[in-house]
Design a protein around this motif. Structure first.
Motif, PDB file in Angstrom:
ATOM      1  N   VAL A  29      34.626  34.112  54.700  1.00 16.10           N
ATOM      2  CA  VAL A  29      33.570  33.113  54.631  1.00 16.10           C
ATOM      3  C   VAL A  29      32.397  33.679  53.828  1.00 16.10           C
ATOM      4  O   VAL A  29      31.886  34.764  54.126  1.00 16.10           O
ATOM      5  N   ALA A  30      31.993  32.934  52.813  1.00 16.01           N
ATOM      6  CA  ALA A  30      30.834  33.334  52.007  1.00 16.01           C
ATOM      7  C   ALA A  30      29.562  33.061  52.798  1.00 16.01           C
ATOM      8  O   ALA A  30      29.491  32.120  53.588  1.00 16.01           O
ATOM      9  N   PRO A  31      28.546  33.895  52.587  1.00 17.82           N
ATOM     10  CA  PRO A  31      27.292  33.659  53.294  1.00 17.82           C
ATOM     11  C   PRO A  31      26.691  32.308  52.889  1.00 17.82           C
ATOM     12  O   PRO A  31      26.828  31.882  51.746  1.00 17.82           O
ATOM     13  N   GLY A  32      26.054  31.659  53.852  1.00 13.58           N
ATOM     14  CA  GLY A  32      25.410  30.380  53.564  1.00 13.58           C
ATOM     15  C   GLY A  32      24.136  30.565  52.755  1.00 13.58           C
ATOM     16  O   GLY A  32      23.705  31.696  52.487  1.00 13.58           O
ATOM     17  N   GLN A  33      23.541  29.469  52.397  1.00 13.18           N
ATOM     18  CA  GLN A  33      22.299  29.519  51.625  1.00 13.18           C
ATOM     19  C   GLN A  33      21.195  30.129  52.477  1.00 13.18           C
ATOM     20  O   GLN A  33      21.015  29.780  53.635  1.00 13.18           O
ATOM     21  N   ALA A  42      21.125  36.595  56.671  1.00  5.35           N
ATOM     22  CA  ALA A  42      21.876  36.629  55.414  1.00  5.35           C
ATOM     23  C   ALA A  42      22.425  38.026  55.166  1.00  5.35           C
ATOM     24  O   ALA A  42      23.566  38.191  54.724  1.00  5.35           O
ATOM     25  N   ALA A  43      21.629  39.047  55.456  1.00  3.05           N
ATOM     26  CA  ALA A  43      22.092  40.428  55.275  1.00  3.05           C
ATOM     27  C   ALA A  43      23.277  40.715  56.189  1.00  3.05           C
ATOM     28  O   ALA A  43      24.240  41.371  55.776  1.00  3.05           O
ATOM     29  N   ALA A  48      29.098  41.449  56.726  1.00  2.28           N
ATOM     30  CA  ALA A  48      30.387  41.024  57.285  1.00  2.28           C
ATOM     31  C   ALA A  48      31.365  40.661  56.174  1.00  2.28           C
ATOM     32  O   ALA A  48      32.553  40.997  56.243  1.00  2.28           O
ATOM     33  N   GLN A  49      30.864  39.991  55.139  1.00  9.36           N
ATOM     34  CA  GLN A  49      31.730  39.625  54.025  1.00  9.36           C
ATOM     35  C   GLN A  49      32.246  40.874  53.306  1.00  9.36           C
ATOM     36  O   GLN A  49      33.426  40.971  52.980  1.00  9.36           O
ATOM     37  N   GLN A  50      31.384  41.839  53.070  1.00  9.54           N
ATOM     38  CA  GLN A  50      31.796  43.076  52.411  1.00  9.54           C
ATOM     39  C   GLN A  50      32.809  43.844  53.266  1.00  9.54           C
ATOM     40  O   GLN A  50      33.775  44.404  52.740  1.00  9.54           O
TER      41      GLN A  50
END
Length: 113
Positions: A29-33, A42-43, A48-50
């Motif tokens: 899941v890509a981070p939201g706006q 966001a960080a 989590a994405q990384q």
């Protein structure tokens, strides 16, 4: 080791391949706006994405090793070291069924890096 002795190892490799394919197929899941005040959130999302991307990369590398081991099964060379051609210890194959080298050749390969 005869072919029937290796069948449990082959079954384990097939199960591991299925597990890895499922893991790789899970969406990241890509981070939201980001909005004002949500930099920490966001960080956390980026972290989590990384982490998920790194885990997927690891799973893809592991899948290559598993596929190569299954190819050695099909070629009739499973259980033989790809470097020296000698047998790979059964204990090693049970612990690391995707092992392509005997322990001595693996040590040599590790020191060459």
């Amino acid at each position: 080791m005869g072919p029937t002795d290796l069948e449990p190892i082959r079954a384990g490799l097939l199960a591991e391949r299925d597990r890895l394919r499922e893991e790789i197929g899970e969406a990241i899941v890509a981070p939201g706006q980001m909005t004002y005040g949500s930099q920490a959130a966001a960080a956390s999302q980026v972290f989590a994405q990384q982490r998920d991307l790194a885990l997927r990369d690891r799973a893809e590398a592991q899948l290559v090793l598993v596929d190569e081991a299954l190819a050695r099964f099909d070629a009739g060379t499973f259980g033989r070291c790809v470097r020296c051609g000698g047998p790979i210890a059964r204990d090693r194959l049970e612990a690391l069924p995707w092992a392509a080298r005997c322990i001595e050749c693996q040590r040599l390969a590790a020191t060459e890096r």
